[in-house]
Design a protein around this motif. Structure first.
Motif, PDB file in Angstrom:
ATOM      1  N   PRO A 201     -20.841  67.300  44.624  1.00 26.63           N
ATOM      2  CA  PRO A 201     -19.698  67.891  43.926  1.00 26.63           C
ATOM      3  C   PRO A 201     -19.214  69.159  44.607  1.00 26.63           C
ATOM      4  N   HIS A 202     -17.900  69.303  44.719  1.00 30.30           N
ATOM      5  CA  HIS A 202     -17.348  70.494  45.343  1.00 30.30           C
ATOM      6  C   HIS A 202     -15.960  70.786  44.783  1.00 30.30           C
ATOM      7  N   GLU A 203     -15.556  72.053  44.932  1.00 31.78           N
ATOM      8  CA  GLU A 203     -14.255  72.480  44.436  1.00 31.78           C
ATOM      9  C   GLU A 203     -13.144  71.764  45.197  1.00 31.78           C
ATOM     10  N   ALA A 204     -12.152  71.304  44.467  1.00 30.03           N
ATOM     11  CA  ALA A 204     -11.074  70.526  45.067  1.00 30.03           C
ATOM     12  C   ALA A 204      -9.851  70.610  44.170  1.00 30.03           C
ATOM     13  N   LEU A 205      -8.764  70.012  44.635  1.00 26.07           N
ATOM     14  CA  LEU A 205      -7.616  69.800  43.772  1.00 26.07           C
ATOM     15  C   LEU A 205      -7.752  68.403  43.179  1.00 26.07           C
ATOM     16  N   VAL A 206      -7.836  68.316  41.866  1.00 24.85           N
ATOM     17  CA  VAL A 206      -8.043  67.031  41.211  1.00 24.85           C
ATOM     18  C   VAL A 206      -6.756  66.575  40.541  1.00 24.85           C
ATOM     19  N   GLN A 207      -6.558  65.266  40.518  1.00 34.49           N
ATOM     20  CA  GLN A 207      -5.321  64.724  39.972  1.00 34.49           C
ATOM     21  C   GLN A 207      -5.260  64.917  38.463  1.00 34.49           C
TER      22      GLN A 207
END
Length: 297
Positions: A201-207
């Motif tokens: 798991p990592h920080e991202a832009l999620v839909q």
């Protein structure tokens, strides 16, 4: 003194007088920072940089209070929002960021021009030197780009290797029986800061909003003739590609917008989290534009 006090009095304070009142200076600085006219921090020290920023504000808002702080400037400082400020005209050349902005404008896409408002753009089938490549399937041969417009001039903040397409694995073994998702070219307001993945798991832009994808039912790695599918629950996120080789996407993408390296992705996230809209609202939904390189160039 506070700015609100100027509304009830016929006060005219020189910039030197502002510098003598740390609380007033800090209040003015905070508002100028919010308007993108001054860089943080608001330290209460009203020096030459703060003076220049306040003069710029007075010029933009036509306060007619040159050289001093009075009721008109105080009222406008309190009430003005960043979108109220006049925007400098776009100065577009023949460089890549200008070409991208020109392309976006011809398509009717949003182009954000205020300070610290970032334009997230993916260009498919283009290399780091801005030349077209063959856009071979299953490769990180696209570009993730962040553009900021500074005084009317588009500038690339940074850019990274990426893919806008699913790799071989998920094309041949799609997660959806309709076929692997290949995002349709266009612009979407559909991503917020969150966490991607379970194994790593990592920080991202999620839909979080609707996008349209082309379903590659015939598994030909092309959008041509594919059925369109629109929804907000495709989990098409903007995450990293686990440092996989440039020529092998492996399991990194089932249709997501993927930056190849962990380090590059962390740089990307650090930049967009400085966007003034995200700073003001941690649930801000980002726009992202996906462009075909051959059409752009």
């Amino acid at each position: 003194m506070k700015l609100q006090d100027f509304l009830r009095k016929d006060e005219k304070w020189s910039f030197d007088a502002i510098a003598e009142d740390a609380d007033l200076a800090r209040q003015i600085q905070i508002l100028l920072i919010g308007l993108g006219l001054l860089e943080p921090p608001a330290d209460g020290k009203f020096g030459p940089v703060s003076v220049i920023s306040l003069k710029k504000f007075q010029e933009l808002t036509k306060t007619e209070e040159s050289g001093f702080l009075g009721a008109v400037t105080a009222k406008k400082l309190i009430e003005t929002k960043i979108d109220d400020l006049p925007k400098p005209p776009l100065k577009l050349g023949n460089d890549i960021p200008s070409k991208i902005v020109k392309y976006m404008l011809t398509k009717g896409y949003q182009v954000f021009t205020n300070p610290k408002e970032y334009n997230i753009v993916y260009v498919e089938g283009i290399d780091a030197d801005w030349t077209l490549n063959s856009d071979t399937p299953n490769q990180f041969n696209d570009r993730r780009i962040v553009i900021e417009v500074v005084n009317g001039v588009p500038k690339i903040v940074d850019h990274w290797e990426a893919t806008t397409e699913p790799g071989k694995y998920y094309t041949y073994s799609p997660m959806n029986p309709k076929g692997a998702a290949r995002i349709q070219f266009g612009q979407y307001k559909a991503w917020a800061v969150g966490t991607h993945g379970t194994a790593e798991p990592h920080e991202a832009l999620v839909q979080v909003g609707d996008i349209t994808v082309c379903r590659d039912f015939n598994k030909d790695f092309k959008r041509t003739g594919d059925k369109l599918d629109t929804g907000d629950n495709f989990y098409v996120n903007q995450h990293y590609g686990f440092d996989f080789p440039r020529n092998d996407i492996r399991l990194a993408s089932a249709g997501c917008l993927v930056g190849r390296t962990r380090e590059g992705h962390k740089e990307f996230m650090a930049i967009i989290k400085q966007d003034r809209r995200y700073v003001a609202n941690r649930k801000y939904t980002f726009y992202t534009t996906v462009i075909p390189g051959d059409d752009l160039l």
